[in-house]
Write a protein that holds these residues in place. Structure first.
Motif, PDB file in Angstrom:
ATOM      1  N   GLU A 196      15.259 -10.768   0.855  1.00  0.00           N
ATOM      2  CA  GLU A 196      15.612 -10.729  -0.276  1.00  0.00           C
ATOM      3  C   GLU A 196      15.905  -9.381  -0.855  1.00  0.00           C
ATOM      4  O   GLU A 196      17.132  -9.226  -1.660  1.00  0.00           O
ATOM      5  CB  GLU A 196      14.686 -11.306  -1.329  1.00  0.00           C
ATOM      6  N   TYR A 197      15.198  -8.605  -0.575  1.00  0.00           N
ATOM      7  CA  TYR A 197      15.542  -7.169  -0.964  1.00  0.00           C
ATOM      8  C   TYR A 197      16.664  -6.553  -0.715  1.00  0.00           C
ATOM      9  O   TYR A 197      17.473  -5.724  -1.319  1.00  0.00           O
ATOM     10  CB  TYR A 197      14.359  -6.190  -0.723  1.00  0.00           C
ATOM     11  N   LEU A 198      16.865  -6.580   0.802  1.00  0.00           N
ATOM     12  CA  LEU A 198      18.323  -6.185   1.174  1.00  0.00           C
ATOM     13  C   LEU A 198      19.288  -6.845   0.622  1.00  0.00           C
ATOM     14  O   LEU A 198      20.500  -6.334   0.122  1.00  0.00           O
ATOM     15  CB  LEU A 198      18.182  -6.621   2.785  1.00  0.00           C
ATOM     16  N   ILE A 199      19.261  -8.249   0.399  1.00  0.00           N
ATOM     17  CA  ILE A 199      20.446  -9.030  -0.083  1.00  0.00           C
ATOM     18  C   ILE A 199      20.665  -8.501  -1.541  1.00  0.00           C
ATOM     19  O   ILE A 199      21.929  -8.231  -1.771  1.00  0.00           O
ATOM     20  CB  ILE A 199      20.237 -10.383  -0.205  1.00  0.00           C
ATOM     21  N   LYS A 200      19.834  -8.284  -2.301  1.00  0.00           N
ATOM     22  CA  LYS A 200      19.810  -7.796  -3.588  1.00  0.00           C
ATOM     23  C   LYS A 200      20.327  -6.541  -3.867  1.00  0.00           C
ATOM     24  O   LYS A 200      21.523  -6.467  -4.592  1.00  0.00           O
ATOM     25  CB  LYS A 200      18.416  -7.890  -4.367  1.00  0.00           C
ATOM     26  N   ALA A 214      13.437  -1.665   5.760  1.00  0.00           N
ATOM     27  CA  ALA A 214      13.749  -0.364   4.982  1.00  0.00           C
ATOM     28  C   ALA A 214      14.172  -0.958   3.692  1.00  0.00           C
ATOM     29  O   ALA A 214      13.536  -0.187   2.517  1.00  0.00           O
ATOM     30  CB  ALA A 214      15.215   0.146   5.455  1.00  0.00           C
ATOM     31  N   ALA A 215      14.732  -2.157   3.373  1.00  0.00           N
ATOM     32  CA  ALA A 215      14.949  -2.514   1.940  1.00  0.00           C
ATOM     33  C   ALA A 215      13.621  -2.987   1.203  1.00  0.00           C
ATOM     34  O   ALA A 215      13.313  -2.595   0.027  1.00  0.00           O
ATOM     35  CB  ALA A 215      16.078  -3.431   1.816  1.00  0.00           C
ATOM     36  N   GLN A 216      12.721  -3.698   2.189  1.00  0.00           N
ATOM     37  CA  GLN A 216      11.550  -3.912   1.629  1.00  0.00           C
ATOM     38  C   GLN A 216      10.572  -2.510   1.442  1.00  0.00           C
ATOM     39  O   GLN A 216       9.822  -2.552   0.213  1.00  0.00           O
ATOM     40  CB  GLN A 216      10.490  -4.779   2.700  1.00  0.00           C
ATOM     41  N   PHE A 217      10.693  -1.688   2.359  1.00  0.00           N
ATOM     42  CA  PHE A 217      10.011  -0.337   1.890  1.00  0.00           C
ATOM     43  C   PHE A 217      10.437   0.332   0.629  1.00  0.00           C
ATOM     44  O   PHE A 217       9.463   0.860  -0.129  1.00  0.00           O
ATOM     45  CB  PHE A 217      10.077   0.447   3.325  1.00  0.00           C
ATOM     46  N   ARG A 218      11.755  -0.020   0.652  1.00  0.00           N
ATOM     47  CA  ARG A 218      12.379   0.831  -0.729  1.00  0.00           C
ATOM     48  C   ARG A 218      11.723   0.234  -2.065  1.00  0.00           C
ATOM     49  O   ARG A 218      11.258   0.918  -2.922  1.00  0.00           O
ATOM     50  CB  ARG A 218      13.723   0.642  -0.716  1.00  0.00           C
ATOM     51  N   HIS A 219      11.724  -1.085  -1.918  1.00  0.00           N
ATOM     52  CA  HIS A 219      11.026  -1.849  -3.144  1.00  0.00           C
ATOM     53  C   HIS A 219       9.765  -1.643  -3.374  1.00  0.00           C
ATOM     54  O   HIS A 219       9.202  -1.320  -4.756  1.00  0.00           O
ATOM     55  CB  HIS A 219      11.124  -3.324  -2.637  1.00  0.00           C
ATOM     56  N   LYS A 257      -0.547   0.665  14.515  1.00  0.00           N
ATOM     57  CA  LYS A 257      -0.274  -0.501  13.711  1.00  0.00           C
ATOM     58  C   LYS A 257       0.995  -1.040  14.002  1.00  0.00           C
ATOM     59  O   LYS A 257       2.028  -0.513  14.521  1.00  0.00           O
ATOM     60  CB  LYS A 257       0.030  -0.017  12.164  1.00  0.00           C
ATOM     61  N   GLU A 258       1.089  -2.423  14.454  1.00  0.00           N
ATOM     62  CA  GLU A 258       2.108  -3.192  14.876  1.00  0.00           C
ATOM     63  C   GLU A 258       3.113  -3.205  13.655  1.00  0.00           C
ATOM     64  O   GLU A 258       2.587  -3.193  12.352  1.00  0.00           O
ATOM     65  CB  GLU A 258       1.946  -4.290  15.371  1.00  0.00           C
ATOM     66  N   PRO A 259       4.434  -3.649  13.995  1.00  0.00           N
ATOM     67  CA  PRO A 259       5.421  -3.717  12.879  1.00  0.00           C
ATOM     68  C   PRO A 259       5.116  -4.803  11.695  1.00  0.00           C
ATOM     69  O   PRO A 259       5.088  -4.132  10.545  1.00  0.00           O
ATOM     70  CB  PRO A 259       6.882  -4.047  13.474  1.00  0.00           C
ATOM     71  N   LEU A 260       4.507  -5.786  12.061  1.00  0.00           N
ATOM     72  CA  LEU A 260       4.221  -6.778  10.870  1.00  0.00           C
ATOM     73  C   LEU A 260       3.136  -6.452  10.014  1.00  0.00           C
ATOM     74  O   LEU A 260       2.909  -6.574   8.961  1.00  0.00           O
ATOM     75  CB  LEU A 260       4.278  -8.297  11.340  1.00  0.00           C
ATOM     76  N   HIS A 261       2.295  -5.658  10.724  1.00  0.00           N
ATOM     77  CA  HIS A 261       1.028  -5.180  10.041  1.00  0.00           C
ATOM     78  C   HIS A 261       1.257  -4.196   9.191  1.00  0.00           C
ATOM     79  O   HIS A 261       0.960  -4.157   7.971  1.00  0.00           O
ATOM     80  CB  HIS A 261       0.177  -4.636  11.310  1.00  0.00           C
ATOM     81  N   ILE A 262       2.238  -3.019   9.510  1.00  0.00           N
ATOM     82  CA  ILE A 262       2.573  -2.064   8.680  1.00  0.00           C
ATOM     83  C   ILE A 262       3.376  -2.737   7.427  1.00  0.00           C
ATOM     84  O   ILE A 262       2.910  -2.299   6.296  1.00  0.00           O
ATOM     85  CB  ILE A 262       3.729  -1.007   9.405  1.00  0.00           C
ATOM     86  N   LEU A 263       4.326  -3.771   7.798  1.00  0.00           N
ATOM     87  CA  LEU A 263       4.816  -4.428   6.855  1.00  0.00           C
ATOM     88  C   LEU A 263       4.126  -5.076   5.802  1.00  0.00           C
ATOM     89  O   LEU A 263       4.211  -4.736   4.475  1.00  0.00           O
ATOM     90  CB  LEU A 263       5.889  -5.436   7.389  1.00  0.00           C
ATOM     91  N   GLN A 264       3.126  -5.661   6.132  1.00  0.00           N
ATOM     92  CA  GLN A 264       2.100  -6.548   5.387  1.00  0.00           C
ATOM     93  C   GLN A 264       1.417  -5.279   4.614  1.00  0.00           C
ATOM     94  O   GLN A 264       1.259  -5.445   3.269  1.00  0.00           O
ATOM     95  CB  GLN A 264       1.283  -7.258   6.186  1.00  0.00           C
ATOM     96  N   ASP A 265       1.009  -4.384   5.024  1.00  0.00           N
ATOM     97  CA  ASP A 265      -0.003  -3.327   4.343  1.00  0.00           C
ATOM     98  C   ASP A 265       1.055  -2.826   3.133  1.00  0.00           C
ATOM     99  O   ASP A 265       0.548  -2.503   2.284  1.00  0.00           O
ATOM    100  CB  ASP A 265      -0.445  -2.259   5.368  1.00  0.00           C
ATOM    101  N   VAL A 266       2.200  -2.460   3.738  1.00  0.00           N
ATOM    102  CA  VAL A 266       2.874  -1.628   2.608  1.00  0.00           C
ATOM    103  C   VAL A 266       3.453  -2.591   1.390  1.00  0.00           C
ATOM    104  O   VAL A 266       3.475  -2.268   0.270  1.00  0.00           O
ATOM    105  CB  VAL A 266       4.418  -0.908   3.357  1.00  0.00           C
ATOM    106  N   THR A 267       3.882  -3.613   1.851  1.00  0.00           N
ATOM    107  CA  THR A 267       4.623  -4.426   0.932  1.00  0.00           C
ATOM    108  C   THR A 267       3.874  -5.593   0.456  1.00  0.00           C
ATOM    109  O   THR A 267       4.271  -6.319  -0.466  1.00  0.00           O
ATOM    110  CB  THR A 267       6.016  -5.112   1.530  1.00  0.00           C
ATOM    111  N   GLY A 268       2.759  -6.058   1.039  1.00  0.00           N
ATOM    112  CA  GLY A 268       2.005  -7.052   0.725  1.00  0.00           C
ATOM    113  C   GLY A 268       2.518  -8.463   1.034  1.00  0.00           C
ATOM    114  O   GLY A 268       2.192  -9.587   0.814  1.00  0.00           O
ATOM    115  N   GLU A 269       3.645  -8.468   2.006  1.00  0.00           N
ATOM    116  CA  GLU A 269       4.170  -9.728   2.407  1.00  0.00           C
ATOM    117  C   GLU A 269       4.779  -9.808   3.820  1.00  0.00           C
ATOM    118  O   GLU A 269       4.800  -8.498   4.538  1.00  0.00           O
ATOM    119  CB  GLU A 269       5.427 -10.273   1.476  1.00  0.00           C
ATOM    120  N   GLY A 270       5.505 -10.577   4.199  1.00  0.00           N
ATOM    121  CA  GLY A 270       5.967 -10.584   5.561  1.00  0.00           C
ATOM    122  C   GLY A 270       7.335 -10.280   5.516  1.00  0.00           C
ATOM    123  O   GLY A 270       7.988  -9.874   4.492  1.00  0.00           O
ATOM    124  N   LEU A 271       7.919 -10.622   6.560  1.00  0.00           N
ATOM    125  CA  LEU A 271       9.459 -10.488   6.588  1.00  0.00           C
ATOM    126  C   LEU A 271      10.210 -11.109   5.623  1.00  0.00           C
ATOM    127  O   LEU A 271      10.163 -12.317   5.190  1.00  0.00           O
ATOM    128  CB  LEU A 271      10.144 -10.526   8.090  1.00  0.00           C
TER     129      LEU A 271
END
Lengths: 503, 503
Positions: free
Chosen positions: B487-491, B429-434, B470-484
């Motif tokens: 940092e974003y959650l921590i920040k 969620a934090a990655q998506f928000r970013h 799309k599988e989870p990490l596939h969505i994550l990559q497409d949306v954020t350009g990176e893997g899990l």
């Protein structure tokens, strides 16, 4: 395979069919009580799939094998009475379904779905001609069905058998004409009586939330088990049995006529009490349900009319009603209240008819359906014949098709033979009441002192517990010692309405 | 059979499986929202029957034939992407299920049902030893499963794959330790901060009916479609998708803590908005649903935390809340309200934990499960290890097993590998928000001015519409350009909670 094992397998098989029925009922109930509209299309596909599965289990080769093996003379007599009855009823169903060419049946299902839309439009525009071509095809298909299934004495008997096993034109002609000949003159007398009840106060504002509380209170009082059911709100009230521990009722609230909810709820509750009290030994089979449309209706009408519209009932509950309502009944003496809720007058719409005139609406439909399948009348002549009969029996004539021949949905889905059940319900109920009075002569007193357990106990012992183990006329014979007999209904109505109208 | 016809038949087949799932979901929803108790036994049999039918369709010879034929190289590339994905996922499922000896699976189902009762009793008596023998057997069975299915690098990976395809110990070890190392000291700082929010006003009486109205109002505002769903009340809130046009949520009302209902409802609504907005091209297949537990949780937590617990949200809705409540918030400035609903403190019970400490509860469970399947620890040592970890990460120690190792139901039904999804949800969620902030830098402003359509639109375009395509990490990559990446959650947590606690 040993007989015992075969029997167990067969029972597992019909249990599975019953589980499909439970799931279908659940989906249907949900559709009626608040399913979100955007999910309905997909939902219909799910219902369709489950219905197909259940139907295919009924007409499968495996079912045929079970029925054949279990019917063998050396096997049949070793079976439990439950299995014997299931085999007997399923053999009929299997045979009937196998006789219909699948392609024809499929076409008929499509026809009915189109016909229902056509009927809706025709009713809205009050134009029978928009519906007539569909109705003609539906009648033709049902004639073809009679051709496949055969008939005894009267073609219409085959259709009656679908809803009321054992019922025939011979029996109904006799009984219905007796009812008609007694009620038609009585209705005339009442219509011209000067002693009409005051009814204005019936239409005062009664808040829905209060009606709901009163309905729930009354359901509990008369013996509906809320641990085995629930009450919800729908446009068209109904009772539905998911299993004998989950028998639901719905009602409708009219804030300007409290009678809609209260008598509607008691009516559905009569159906539900029947289903809640079938013997638990029948659970998990299709036998665990009311035996026929007519017997079912006898139970709902027993509760609605003989209890809910009874003076003794309101002697007990009028004060409660006053408590739930605003000041609607403050100046209304009990006797006036009782007369008002039993007001009778000739009207055009069946579902709004009162206890006295209701049977005439049914007899009109019976006579028309019978003549239709005897090829004595044509579909195109229905509006004319309909209107003539309303004039003849009820002394009023519909102004248009919408309030005449188009008012009921039944013909659009081919339910010919269904209507008589409603009148049979009344006749049976009066016969049961007569038998009950022999054992419980203090029936009125039981009602007045809320001893409903004794009434329900009698109905359960004599009717409910058997589910589909006994056929309608079998129950009637066992309970009353006779066949269908309209005398008790006629006597009851005559006494009740002469009293109310002082004639 | 021509490929096209084969594909269509296959799609019909999986549509039928999906219809079974819809019926099962319906029965489940009804059980939770008011089914009468006397019908429950029979109902369970019906659910069991339908589940068996659906499962048998999955592992049938017919399924095997479809999958084999459709996987042939010359055929596969002619299929629609939907069919390709369905074949790919079903092949995995088919294979996995076929590897389990049916007898063992049956024994396991019985074991789990006994284990759940044992867990309930153990929790009630706060005695882990009553549950330990069952837990040991469940762990052993899951080890055997790993034996059948094989594993790559870590045995626990095989269990993770069940809930979060593509997720591995390698990824989680890195990311979870990063989160742990950042959050543990932050929690310590907060626990010892003198600037704690006042929270007394949170616990004042807020009538249920008003909470219900406010919840419905908020759901509509943030984009839940009431024409494709409904809100009901249950003991344990949940979201359930019957089909994409019928996605229901439930909530629970605590009249002495309005947060239970409002944040619970927004949470479930996040799940529901995901399901309501899967592309309609996937309707009627199992692909028409969220792709994994973790991505699902990212959507519910996005709505609950980033919208519902956001200051901008309450700038917009605090006055509405005041309108629905009694005088509870009269003297509470917005800033105090915002700090109070975001209070953080170390606590023992996962489901009551706040946004900041929640991840630590999950990491504890992750570390224990992983060690268990690596044979590094024994079932009998769990209470001790559990308590040590709570002391180490959260600075508190359970007084007994009930508020410690026995608090969750998950292990009693063998859901090992499930817990990480909850923490993954927050990290995703934090990655998506970013990523969202790059396109919608005015996110706070959108929330403050109730332009939720734009937020939902972004989530639908990037996540919801794809369902299981799309599988989870596939969505994550497409949306954020990176893997899990934690940092974003921590920040986000660091900034938010330093601000709230003035540290």
């Amino acid at each position: 395979m040993p007989n015992k094992q075969l029997e167990e397998e067969f029972l597992e098989y019909i249990k599975k069919m019953q589980s499909y029925e439970e799931a279908i009922s659940m989906l249907y109930w949900d559709l009626r009580t608040g399913a979100p509209k955007k999910g309905v299309n997909q939902r219909s596909e799910t219902i369709g799939m489950l219905s197909t599965e259940a139907f295919q289990m009924l007409v499968s080769e495996r079912m045929n094998e079970y029925l054949t093996k279990l019917s063998e003379e050396t096997v049949f007599h070793t079976l439990s009475p439950l299995t014997q009855k299931a085999v007997e009823l399923l053999k009929k169903e299997y045979k009937k379904n196998k006789m219909i060419p699948p392609k024809e049946y499929e076409e008929y299902v499509i026809l009915c779905s189109k016909a229902e839309s056509a009927w809706e439009e025709a009713k809205e525009k009050s134009d029978f001609h928009l519906f007539a071509p569909y109705l003609k095809q539906i009648v033709d298909y049902n004639k073809k069905l009679i051709g496949y299934w055969g008939y005894k004495d009267h073609k219409y008997n085959t259709l009656l058998e679908e809803y009321e096993p054992g019922m025939t034109v011979e029996i109904l002609d006799k009984v219905f004409s007796q009812v008609r000949d007694a009620i038609v003159p009585l209705v005339k007398e009442i219509n011209s009586s000067p002693n009409k009840p005051e009814t204005e106060f019936l239409y005062k504002y009664f808040p829905k939330e209060k009606q709901k509380q009163f309905s729930e209170f009354i359901l509990k009082e008369i013996g509906y088990d809320f641990e085995a059911g629930r009450l919800d709100e729908t446009t068209h009230p109904f009772e539905i049995s998911l299993n004998r521990g989950d028998v639901r009722v719905t009602t409708k609230y009219d804030e300007n006529d409290f009678r809609t909810a209260i008598f509607g709820t008691i009516h559905e509750c009569g159906h539900a009490i029947y289903e809640q009290n079938v013997s638990e030994t029948l659970e998990g089979t299709f036998l665990c349900s009311g035996t026929s449309m007519g017997i079912h209706e006898s139970q709902s009408l027993f509760y609605e009319n003989f209890i809910g519209r009874n003076e003794a009932f309101w002697e007990r509950y009028y004060n409660n009603l006053k408590g739930y309502s605003k000041e609607q009944f403050l100046d209304v003496p009990l006797q006036d209240f009782y007369r008002a809720i039993n007001e009778s007058k000739s009207s055009l719409i069946r579902i709004e008819a009162d206890e006295l005139t209701y049977t005439l609406h049914i007899i009109i439909r019976y006579e028309i359906e019978k003549a239709l399948f005897n090829n004595e009348i044509l579909v195109e002549d229905l509006p004319k014949i309909w209107n003539e009969k309303y004039e003849q029996y009820l002394g009023i004539t519909p102004k248009n098709d919408a309030e005449g021949v188009l008012q009921d949905v039944h013909w659009s889905d081919g339910s010919f033979g269904y209507f008589p059940s409603y009148a049979l319900g009344l006749i049976y109920a009066a016969q049961f009441r007569h038998a009950m009075l022999k054992e419980l002569p203090n029936l009125e007193e039981l009602i007045r002192t809320d001893r409903f357990e004794e009434i329900k106990g009698w109905l359960t012992r004599n009717i409910h517990q058997f589910g589909k183990m006994k056929e309608p006329l079998h129950i009637l014979q066992d309970v009353t010692g006779e066949g269908l007999n309209a005398e008790y209904l006629i006597k009851y109505l005559d006494e009740k309405y002469r009293n109310i109208y002082h004639i």
